[in-house]
Design a protein around this motif. Structure first.
Motif, PDB file in Angstrom:
ATOM      1  N   ARG A 122       3.016 -16.776  -0.128  1.00 48.44           N
ATOM      2  CA  ARG A 122       3.280 -17.958  -0.945  1.00 48.44           C
ATOM      3  C   ARG A 122       2.097 -18.921  -0.915  1.00 48.44           C
ATOM      4  O   ARG A 122       1.688 -19.471  -1.946  1.00 48.44           O
ATOM      5  CB  ARG A 122       4.535 -18.670  -0.426  1.00 48.44           C
ATOM      6  CG  ARG A 122       5.855 -17.980  -0.748  1.00 48.44           C
ATOM      7  CD  ARG A 122       6.987 -18.651  -0.011  1.00 48.44           C
ATOM      8  NE  ARG A 122       8.298 -18.244  -0.521  1.00 48.44           N
ATOM      9  CZ  ARG A 122       9.381 -18.096   0.229  1.00 48.44           C
ATOM     10  NH1 ARG A 122       9.320 -18.332   1.532  1.00 48.44           N
ATOM     11  NH2 ARG A 122      10.523 -17.730  -0.310  1.00 48.44           N
ATOM     12  N   ALA A 126      -0.254 -20.140  -3.994  1.00 47.00           N
ATOM     13  CA  ALA A 126      -0.436 -21.557  -4.331  1.00 47.00           C
ATOM     14  C   ALA A 126      -1.925 -21.920  -4.337  1.00 47.00           C
ATOM     15  O   ALA A 126      -2.395 -22.636  -5.224  1.00 47.00           O
ATOM     16  CB  ALA A 126       0.325 -22.427  -3.330  1.00 47.00           C
ATOM     17  N   GLY A 129      -3.685 -20.669  -7.477  1.00 50.80           N
ATOM     18  CA  GLY A 129      -3.183 -21.134  -8.760  1.00 50.80           C
ATOM     19  C   GLY A 129      -2.249 -20.163  -9.447  1.00 50.80           C
ATOM     20  O   GLY A 129      -1.884 -20.363 -10.617  1.00 50.80           O
ATOM     21  N   ARG A 130      -1.843 -19.111  -8.741  1.00 52.64           N
ATOM     22  CA  ARG A 130      -0.913 -18.138  -9.338  1.00 52.64           C
ATOM     23  C   ARG A 130       0.545 -18.532  -9.154  1.00 52.64           C
ATOM     24  O   ARG A 130       1.439 -17.786  -9.545  1.00 52.64           O
ATOM     25  CB  ARG A 130      -1.140 -16.753  -8.720  1.00 52.64           C
ATOM     26  CG  ARG A 130      -2.493 -16.125  -9.042  1.00 52.64           C
ATOM     27  CD  ARG A 130      -2.566 -14.719  -8.450  1.00 52.64           C
ATOM     28  NE  ARG A 130      -3.762 -14.014  -8.843  1.00 52.64           N
ATOM     29  CZ  ARG A 130      -4.887 -13.994  -8.138  1.00 52.64           C
ATOM     30  NH1 ARG A 130      -4.943 -14.668  -6.987  1.00 52.64           N
ATOM     31  NH2 ARG A 130      -5.936 -13.333  -8.546  1.00 52.64           N
ATOM     32  N   GLY A 131       0.785 -19.669  -8.543  1.00 50.64           N
ATOM     33  CA  GLY A 131       2.146 -20.153  -8.338  1.00 50.64           C
ATOM     34  C   GLY A 131       2.132 -21.662  -8.245  1.00 50.64           C
ATOM     35  O   GLY A 131       1.069 -22.306  -8.335  1.00 50.64           O
ATOM     36  N   PRO A 132       3.293 -22.286  -8.058  1.00 50.98           N
ATOM     37  CA  PRO A 132       3.353 -23.743  -7.927  1.00 50.98           C
ATOM     38  C   PRO A 132       2.514 -24.227  -6.750  1.00 50.98           C
ATOM     39  O   PRO A 132       2.240 -23.480  -5.813  1.00 50.98           O
ATOM     40  CB  PRO A 132       4.851 -24.006  -7.683  1.00 50.98           C
ATOM     41  CG  PRO A 132       5.555 -22.783  -8.174  1.00 50.98           C
ATOM     42  CD  PRO A 132       4.616 -21.644  -7.971  1.00 50.98           C
ATOM     43  N   GLY A 133       2.104 -25.495  -6.812  1.00 54.61           N
ATOM     44  CA  GLY A 133       1.303 -26.057  -5.740  1.00 54.61           C
ATOM     45  C   GLY A 133       2.030 -26.132  -4.420  1.00 54.61           C
ATOM     46  O   GLY A 133       1.411 -26.119  -3.356  1.00 54.61           O
ATOM     47  N   ASP A 134       3.366 -26.223  -4.470  1.00 55.70           N
ATOM     48  CA  ASP A 134       4.175 -26.228  -3.251  1.00 55.70           C
ATOM     49  C   ASP A 134       4.605 -24.794  -2.964  1.00 55.70           C
ATOM     50  O   ASP A 134       5.408 -24.222  -3.720  1.00 55.70           O
ATOM     51  CB  ASP A 134       5.398 -27.130  -3.427  1.00 55.70           C
ATOM     52  CG  ASP A 134       6.232 -27.241  -2.162  1.00 55.70           C
ATOM     53  OD1 ASP A 134       5.952 -26.506  -1.187  1.00 55.70           O
ATOM     54  OD2 ASP A 134       7.174 -28.056  -2.143  1.00 55.70           O
ATOM     55  N   ARG A 136       6.707 -23.564  -1.051  1.00 52.95           N
ATOM     56  CA  ARG A 136       8.147 -23.395  -0.859  1.00 52.95           C
ATOM     57  C   ARG A 136       8.878 -23.170  -2.175  1.00 52.95           C
ATOM     58  O   ARG A 136      10.011 -22.690  -2.180  1.00 52.95           O
ATOM     59  CB  ARG A 136       8.721 -24.614  -0.140  1.00 52.95           C
ATOM     60  CG  ARG A 136       8.212 -24.766   1.291  1.00 52.95           C
ATOM     61  CD  ARG A 136       8.589 -26.109   1.874  1.00 52.95           C
ATOM     62  NE  ARG A 136       7.945 -27.202   1.141  1.00 52.95           N
ATOM     63  CZ  ARG A 136       8.135 -28.490   1.409  1.00 52.95           C
ATOM     64  NH1 ARG A 136       8.943 -28.844   2.388  1.00 52.95           N
ATOM     65  NH2 ARG A 136       7.519 -29.417   0.705  1.00 52.95           N
ATOM     66  N   ALA A 137       8.242 -23.519  -3.297  1.00 46.96           N
ATOM     67  CA  ALA A 137       8.876 -23.333  -4.604  1.00 46.96           C
ATOM     68  C   ALA A 137       8.705 -21.919  -5.140  1.00 46.96           C
ATOM     69  O   ALA A 137       9.243 -21.601  -6.201  1.00 46.96           O
ATOM     70  CB  ALA A 137       8.295 -24.343  -5.596  1.00 46.96           C
ATOM     71  N   ILE A 138       7.977 -21.068  -4.455  1.00 48.66           N
ATOM     72  CA  ILE A 138       7.740 -19.696  -4.920  1.00 48.66           C
ATOM     73  C   ILE A 138       8.794 -18.787  -4.330  1.00 48.66           C
ATOM     74  O   ILE A 138       8.886 -18.652  -3.101  1.00 48.66           O
ATOM     75  CB  ILE A 138       6.326 -19.220  -4.502  1.00 48.66           C
ATOM     76  CG1 ILE A 138       5.257 -20.158  -5.081  1.00 48.66           C
ATOM     77  CG2 ILE A 138       6.091 -17.781  -4.956  1.00 48.66           C
ATOM     78  CD1 ILE A 138       3.856 -19.847  -4.598  1.00 48.66           C
ATOM     79  N   GLU A 142       8.907 -13.054  -5.788  1.00 53.08           N
ATOM     80  CA  GLU A 142       7.639 -13.224  -6.506  1.00 53.08           C
ATOM     81  C   GLU A 142       6.449 -13.111  -5.561  1.00 53.08           C
ATOM     82  O   GLU A 142       5.404 -12.571  -5.923  1.00 53.08           O
ATOM     83  CB  GLU A 142       7.622 -14.584  -7.220  1.00 53.08           C
ATOM     84  CG  GLU A 142       8.556 -14.668  -8.420  1.00 53.08           C
ATOM     85  CD  GLU A 142       8.359 -15.953  -9.202  1.00 53.08           C
ATOM     86  OE1 GLU A 142       7.321 -16.626  -8.986  1.00 53.08           O
ATOM     87  OE2 GLU A 142       9.244 -16.283 -10.014  1.00 53.08           O
TER      88      GLU A 142
END
Length: 340
Positions: A122, A126, A129-134, A136-138, A142
């Motif tokens: 995760r 983050a 840039g392939r996921g949310p900046g936080d 914990r939101a991934i 995924e």
């Protein structure tokens, strides 16, 4: 000190490059990624210092207590490898499958399942840039999706060699029997492990249980810990192929005596070690989604309860199977074992 540090690292990369000649393309010799603390064009980040240079600078100056811990871990691992390993087979591309690559930040991360690898994936998503900046939101699925993060096995020998020379390589390990108990509980005991239960549990029941019931043969949902350990120790299991990654030995996944790791993090000091890596990356504000310390303490207690019911004979054999992980990563045999 500085020249020796880079000479050792260059030797590791050159040895891997020689091994990868089996792929048919010889990697060219490369200069260090930086000289006199000036970054060269081989660092994709350009002007800013790479994580590897940050670590190098820490090693040259007054060290913090945490930096000294990590230097000692590197030295212990290197000495253990020298003492315990002799002739080794050449690395193959599939041996690099667990080493994930972050080109934007100059990182190589070898993931070991059941050692916070979901959260490290995760974090890498983050960062890239392939996921949310936080992180914990991934969602976990995924983070584990194939292709989300490139592996070192995806690159040519020359590109592998370049990254080994210029990037910071790190892994996280865990006390081997605690990790094994966690894998059993998560994959073979809990209700959400139905996929693993059908894939592995049914075979364990069929092979090792004298009179299995029809439901267990179909679902594999009630594998006992002793049966799981007997499956691991059964020579037929290794003849059928490598262990599943969730219970494969960490050294067999990450090859720490053939790939040089700059940071050896531990699950037992996860918060401090994760913060150390992120500070080298230049992302100290990124929050690593670590589990609460009480969960780690409970995991240790559960492992102790599971292993206390195992006979000394099987405890001894199992310790032999995971012995290299204990020795390479400086873990003592758990006090609950009866090895003598």
């Amino acid at each position: 000190m500085g020249r020796r540090w880079w000479r050792r690292r260059a030797l590791v990369a050159a040895c891997l490059g020689a091994a990868l000649l089996l792929l048919g393309a010889a990697p060219r010799a490369l200069r260090p990624a930086f000289e006199n603390r000036a970054m060269g064009s081989s660092w994709p980040g350009g002007k800013r210092r790479s994580p590897l240079q940050m670590l190098y600078d820490l090693d040259q100056g007054p060290r913090s207590a945490l930096a000294e811990v990590h230097r000692q871990r590197r030295d212990l691992l290197r000495r253990a490898c020298s003492r315990l390993t002799r002739r080794q087979r050449l690395l193959r591309p599939e041996d690099l499958r667990h080493v994930l690559v972050d080109d934007a930040h100059g990182l190589l991360y070898c993931y070991v399942p059941k050692v916070a690898c979901t959260n490290w994936k995760r974090v890498l998503l983050a960062l890239s840039g392939r996921g949310p900046g936080d992180p914990r939101a991934i969602p976990a699925h995924e983070a584990h999706a194939p292709g989300r993060l490139p592996s070192l096995a995806d690159f040519s020998p020359a590109e592998v060699n370049r990254r080994l020379r210029a990037y910071l390589a790190f892994l996280f390990v865990r006390e081997p029997f605690e990790r094994l108990a966690s894998a059993y509980r998560n994959k073979l005991q809990r209700p959400w492990g139905a996929t693993f239960q059908r894939r592995f549990g049914t075979g364990i029941v069929r092979r090792l249980r004298p009179r299995p019931g029809p439901d267990a043969l179909v679902r594999g949902h009630d594998v006992r810990f002793a049966e799981f350990l007997a499956y691991l120790l059964d020579p037929r299991t290794r003849r059928d192929g490598p262990f599943n990654e969730h219970w494969e030995r960490a050294h067999a996944l990450c090859h720490p005596c053939r790939l040089r790791y700059d940071v050896v993090g531990k699950f037992e000091t996860l918060a401090e070690d994760a913060a150390f890596v992120l500070s080298l990356v230049g992302a100290p504000g990124l929050r690593f989604p670590e589990p609460p310390s009480r969960d780690r303490a409970a995991a240790r207690d559960r492992a102790a309860r599971l292993f206390r019911d195992i006979s000394p004979f099987y405890q001894q054999r199992l310790y032999g199977l995971y012995r290299m992980d204990f020795l390479l990563f400086n873990y003592s045999a758990p006090s609950y074992l009866r090895l003598r």
